[in-house]
Design a protein around this motif. Structure first.
Motif, PDB file in Angstrom:
ATOM      1  N   LEU A 129      -2.820   7.335  18.860  1.00 39.70           N
ATOM      2  CA  LEU A 129      -1.611   8.064  19.219  1.00 39.70           C
ATOM      3  C   LEU A 129      -1.462   9.305  18.345  1.00 39.70           C
ATOM      4  N   TRP A 130      -0.789  10.320  18.873  1.00 42.54           N
ATOM      5  CA  TRP A 130      -0.467  11.493  18.079  1.00 42.54           C
ATOM      6  C   TRP A 130       0.468  11.063  16.957  1.00 42.54           C
ATOM      7  N   GLN A 131       0.241  11.597  15.775  1.00 40.83           N
ATOM      8  CA  GLN A 131       1.025  11.202  14.604  1.00 40.83           C
ATOM      9  C   GLN A 131       1.061  12.348  13.596  1.00 40.83           C
ATOM     10  N   TRP A 132       1.871  12.150  12.556  1.00 44.72           N
ATOM     11  CA  TRP A 132       1.912  13.122  11.466  1.00 44.72           C
ATOM     12  C   TRP A 132       0.604  13.070  10.691  1.00 44.72           C
ATOM     13  N   PRO A 133       0.119  14.208  10.201  1.00 44.20           N
ATOM     14  CA  PRO A 133      -1.021  14.152   9.293  1.00 44.20           C
ATOM     15  C   PRO A 133      -0.638  13.334   8.056  1.00 44.20           C
ATOM     16  N   GLY A 134      -1.564  12.582   7.554  1.00 41.88           N
ATOM     17  CA  GLY A 134      -1.276  11.770   6.377  1.00 41.88           C
ATOM     18  C   GLY A 134      -2.311  10.687   6.228  1.00 41.88           C
ATOM     19  N   GLY A 135      -2.047   9.797   5.279  1.00 43.47           N
ATOM     20  CA  GLY A 135      -2.988   8.718   5.043  1.00 43.47           C
ATOM     21  C   GLY A 135      -2.704   8.018   3.738  1.00 43.47           C
ATOM     22  N   GLY A 136      -3.712   7.403   3.211  1.00 39.78           N
ATOM     23  CA  GLY A 136      -3.554   6.608   2.006  1.00 39.78           C
ATOM     24  C   GLY A 136      -3.490   7.452   0.741  1.00 39.78           C
ATOM     25  N   VAL A 137      -2.799   6.904  -0.234  1.00 36.56           N
ATOM     26  CA  VAL A 137      -2.718   7.514  -1.560  1.00 36.56           C
ATOM     27  C   VAL A 137      -3.631   6.695  -2.473  1.00 36.56           C
ATOM     28  N   ALA A 138      -4.591   7.346  -3.076  1.00 30.14           N
ATOM     29  CA  ALA A 138      -5.528   6.655  -3.970  1.00 30.14           C
ATOM     30  C   ALA A 138      -4.818   6.224  -5.252  1.00 30.14           C
ATOM     31  N   GLU A 139      -5.357   5.192  -5.866  1.00 34.79           N
ATOM     32  CA  GLU A 139      -4.794   4.725  -7.129  1.00 34.79           C
ATOM     33  C   GLU A 139      -4.811   5.871  -8.142  1.00 34.79           C
ATOM     34  N   HIS A 140      -3.700   6.080  -8.813  1.00 34.87           N
ATOM     35  CA  HIS A 140      -3.510   7.137  -9.815  1.00 34.87           C
ATOM     36  C   HIS A 140      -3.471   8.538  -9.207  1.00 34.87           C
ATOM     37  N   GLU A 141      -3.370   8.662  -7.875  1.00 35.74           N
ATOM     38  CA  GLU A 141      -3.266   9.972  -7.247  1.00 35.74           C
ATOM     39  C   GLU A 141      -1.795  10.334  -7.077  1.00 35.74           C
ATOM     40  N   ASP A 142      -1.465  11.560  -7.358  1.00 36.62           N
ATOM     41  CA  ASP A 142      -0.116  12.074  -7.165  1.00 36.62           C
ATOM     42  C   ASP A 142       0.172  12.124  -5.661  1.00 36.62           C
ATOM     43  N   VAL A 143       1.348  11.660  -5.237  1.00 37.87           N
ATOM     44  CA  VAL A 143       1.644  11.580  -3.802  1.00 37.87           C
ATOM     45  C   VAL A 143       1.724  12.956  -3.150  1.00 37.87           C
ATOM     46  N   ILE A 158       0.855  -1.186   0.000  1.00 39.69           N
ATOM     47  CA  ILE A 158       0.000   0.000   0.000  1.00 39.69           C
ATOM     48  C   ILE A 158       0.890   1.235   0.000  1.00 39.69           C
ATOM     49  N   HIS A 159       0.351   2.337  -0.479  1.00 44.40           N
ATOM     50  CA  HIS A 159       1.094   3.592  -0.507  1.00 44.40           C
ATOM     51  C   HIS A 159       0.389   4.608   0.367  1.00 44.40           C
ATOM     52  N   GLY A 160       1.172   5.246   1.223  1.00 48.60           N
ATOM     53  CA  GLY A 160       0.653   6.274   2.099  1.00 48.60           C
ATOM     54  C   GLY A 160       1.544   7.495   2.053  1.00 48.60           C
ATOM     55  N   CYS A 161       1.145   8.508   2.779  1.00 47.21           N
ATOM     56  CA  CYS A 161       1.926   9.733   2.831  1.00 47.21           C
ATOM     57  C   CYS A 161       1.877  10.295   4.238  1.00 47.21           C
ATOM     58  N   ALA A 162       2.903  11.049   4.578  1.00 46.20           N
ATOM     59  CA  ALA A 162       2.969  11.742   5.859  1.00 46.20           C
ATOM     60  C   ALA A 162       3.539  13.125   5.600  1.00 46.20           C
ATOM     61  N   SER A 210      -0.039  15.621  -4.041  1.00 47.16           N
ATOM     62  CA  SER A 210      -1.444  16.029  -3.902  1.00 47.16           C
ATOM     63  C   SER A 210      -2.108  15.283  -2.750  1.00 47.16           C
ATOM     64  N   ALA A 211      -1.799  13.993  -2.617  1.00 52.29           N
ATOM     65  CA  ALA A 211      -2.383  13.191  -1.537  1.00 52.29           C
ATOM     66  C   ALA A 211      -1.960  13.726  -0.174  1.00 52.29           C
ATOM     67  N   ALA A 212      -0.683  14.047  -0.017  1.00 49.12           N
ATOM     68  CA  ALA A 212      -0.189  14.559   1.265  1.00 49.12           C
ATOM     69  C   ALA A 212      -0.848  15.895   1.604  1.00 49.12           C
ATOM     70  N   SER A 213      -0.930  16.777   0.629  1.00 47.91           N
ATOM     71  CA  SER A 213      -1.561  18.083   0.862  1.00 47.91           C
ATOM     72  C   SER A 213      -3.045  17.921   1.173  1.00 47.91           C
ATOM     73  N   ARG A 214      -3.723  17.031   0.440  1.00 46.36           N
ATOM     74  CA  ARG A 214      -5.144  16.770   0.673  1.00 46.36           C
ATOM     75  C   ARG A 214      -5.390  16.250   2.076  1.00 46.36           C
ATOM     76  N   GLU A 215      -4.551  15.311   2.513  1.00 42.60           N
ATOM     77  CA  GLU A 215      -4.721  14.739   3.847  1.00 42.60           C
ATOM     78  C   GLU A 215      -4.603  15.798   4.938  1.00 42.60           C
ATOM     79  N   VAL A 216      -3.657  16.728   4.790  1.00 41.20           N
ATOM     80  CA  VAL A 216      -3.500  17.783   5.796  1.00 41.20           C
ATOM     81  C   VAL A 216      -4.754  18.655   5.845  1.00 41.20           C
ATOM     82  N   LEU A 263       3.138  20.052  13.288  1.00 43.66           N
ATOM     83  CA  LEU A 263       1.706  19.752  13.307  1.00 43.66           C
ATOM     84  C   LEU A 263       1.501  18.256  13.512  1.00 43.66           C
ATOM     85  N   LEU A 264       0.722  17.896  14.522  1.00 41.28           N
ATOM     86  CA  LEU A 264       0.385  16.499  14.786  1.00 41.28           C
ATOM     87  C   LEU A 264      -1.128  16.356  14.906  1.00 41.28           C
ATOM     88  N   VAL A 265      -1.610  15.145  14.631  1.00 41.98           N
ATOM     89  CA  VAL A 265      -3.034  14.832  14.761  1.00 41.98           C
ATOM     90  C   VAL A 265      -3.184  13.563  15.590  1.00 41.98           C
TER      91      VAL A 265
END
Length: 157
Positions: free
Chosen positions: A57-71, A32-36, A73-79, A47-49
Motif C-alpha cells: 500500500l502507499w504509505q509515508w516514507p520511513g522505516g526502522g530506527v537502528a540501535e543507537h541511531e538518532d530518530v 521496535i522503533h520506527g519513523c515516518a 537522522s533515521a527519518a531523513s535517511r529513510e526518505v 510524498l508517499l511511497v
C-alpha cells in the motif's frame, strides 16, 4: 552485495524477509522503533511511497530506527534511501504506539519540506510520488489518513 542481484530477485528477497520478520515478531513480541516522514513540496503535495513487500500500500516514507541511531537522522535517511530526496526543516510531530504483527511499534513522526522528483529504487520501493492531500491514491495505508488528520495543524494543508 544485494545490489548485484537482479531487481525482481531483490524484491522477492524483501517479501521473504518481511514474512520471516513478522513471524519472529509474533513469537518474541518486541518493542521496535520506527519513523515516518510527512514531506511536503512547495505545492503542498505530500510524498508517499509504495513498497515491494507486505500489503504494498502507499504509505509515508520511513522505516526502522537502528540501535543507537538518532530518530531524526533515521527519518531523513529513510526518505533519501526510498526516494532520493533530501528533507529540509525537519521537525518532530510526536510519536504513536501501534501493534504491528505482535510487536509494539513506536513510530516517531516527522514533517519537513522536499523538492524534486522522487525516484524509487525499484527494489524495496516500487513507486514514489507527490500527491495532493485531497487526491491520495486509493490503495493506501490507514496511517496516511490518520497522520493527516492528527497532524493537520502542523502541516501546510
Amino acid at each position: 552485495m544485494l545490489r548485484l542481484m537482479p531487481k525482481p530477485m531483490h524484491r522477492a528477497f524483501y517479501r521473504l524477509a518481511h514474512t520471516m520478520r513478522t513471524y519472529y515478531w509474533r513469537i518474541t513480541r518486541p518493542t521496535i522503533h520506527g519513523c515516518a516522514m510527512i514531506a511536503q513540496n512547495d505545492a503542498g503535495e505530500v510524498l508517499l511511497v509504495r513498497p515491494s513487500y507486505g500489503k504494498r500500500l502507499w504509505q509515508w516514507p520511513g522505516g526502522g530506527v537502528a540501535e543507537h541511531e538518532d530518530v531524526v537522522s533515521a527519518a531523513s535517511r529513510e526518505v533519501v534511501e526510498e526516494t532520493g530526496l533530501q528533507v529540509e526543516g525537519v521537525r518532530s510531530l510526536g510519536e504513536t504506539r501501534k501493534m504491528l504483527y505482535g510487536a509494539t511499534n513506536v513510530v516517531h513522526v516527522f514533517a519537513g519540506s522536499a523538492r524534486g522528483r522522487p525516484r524509487s529504487d525499484e527494489r524495496e520501493i516500487e513507486e514514489a510520488g507527490w500527491f495532493a492531500p485531497d487526491r491520495l491514491p486509493n490503495r493506501r495505508s490507514i496511517y496516511v489518513d490518520e497522520y493527516l488528520i492528527n497532524y493537520r495543524g502542523s502541516l501546510r494543508i
